[in-house]
Enzyme design. Structure first.
Site, short mmCIF file in Angstrom:
data_model
loop_
_atom_site.label_atom_id
_atom_site.label_comp_id
_atom_site.label_asym_id
_atom_site.label_seq_id
_atom_site.Cartn_x
_atom_site.Cartn_y
_atom_site.Cartn_z
N SER B 100 0.48 -4.58 9.08
CA SER B 100 1.55 -5.40 8.52
C SER B 100 2.16 -6.20 9.65
CB SER B 100 2.67 -4.51 7.95
OG SER B 100 2.51 -4.34 6.57
N HIS B 113 -0.25 -8.61 5.21
CA HIS B 113 -0.35 -7.18 4.94
C HIS B 113 -1.80 -6.94 4.53
CE1 HIS B 113 3.99 -7.15 5.16
NE2 HIS B 113 3.98 -8.17 4.34
#
Lengths: 160, 160
Positions: B100, B113
């Site tokens: 992330s 992500h």
């Protein structure tokens, strides 16, 4: 938010790195290597997808030039969704100017970019797993007292 | 991306804070107070709005578990749009697990992500001003070699 005259004033609001302990060692083999890959997509309402992404435009909003307030309230918004905060960073463009910031979550992120001269801010909340991004809305309403909120919801990574 | 088993491994990829000098002092009065507020919304194609937000889902993608690669290529993508990088932060969830991360820009942000177990990643690119987020797409294609890209474009803060 100020693309044309960015004054480099990174806010003094502290970032917080939260170390998370590994709660499930079962996905590691005895040798410490990852075992069979787990599927982290969620299934809800007959759909399978990666996570829910809310795009939130707020108008007639207050306190959009206050990075400490924005940081604190976005952290509260993150916690309201059920998410875990990993990191945050806020940038204040000039005295009384716009603020840009992100909160990185174990479950994705929250961002905000503000245009105080228009009493406008663009936020997004992207969360996966069991988090509910809609629970952040009352926190955002209380934080900025907007007269209008435009909401767009996207299910990211939809496979079925 | 791994909501259920987040192992707290903040990547060692250095964040970079770029200090920007104030290029236009004309918005400050003689007393050092902000003078008349400038309007930073953009006008294009007959529309007036705050900025363009691309939501990009990539499938069949490679190198989604490599935070150093992802950091470097997202910085290149940011520069391709014409944006100025203020800060970046990437988190690697476990060995061979998801990443992330966000790049905070003077003109908003880029985020990613990744779900390596599905060869899937969700990115977004939000830029205001004269930046063109579409210029980031070839950089993302070259970085992750996806077999499919789903693109959604939103004009944030549209007033007309």
């Amino acid at each position: 938010m100020n693309a044309l005259m960015p004054l480099g004033m990174v806010s003094d609001v502290p970032s917080e790195n939260q170390i998370i302990t590994m709660s499930d060692a079962s996905t590691m083999s005895d040798e410490g290597h990852p075992a069979e890959k787990t599927d982290y997509f969620v299934e809800r309402d007959g759909m399978k997808y990666a996570g829910t992404h809310l795009l939130i435009d707020i108008w007639g909003a207050e306190r959009l030039d206050d990075p400490a307030h924005i940081d604190a309230r976005l952290r509260a918004a993150a916690i309201a969704t059920g998410a875990t905060i990993l990191h945050s960073h806020f940038h204040h463009f000039s005295p009384n100017g716009g603020v840009s910031g992100v909160v990185v979550l174990a479950e994705s992120h929250i961002s905000i970019h503000t245009w105080p001269e228009r009493d406008f801010a663009a936020l997004d909340i992207f969360v996966c797993g069991d988090c509910d991004p809609h629970r952040a809305i009352p926190v955002i309403q209380a934080a900025f007292s907007p007269t209008r909120i435009d909401l767009d919801e996207q299910r990211r990574g939809r496979v079925a």
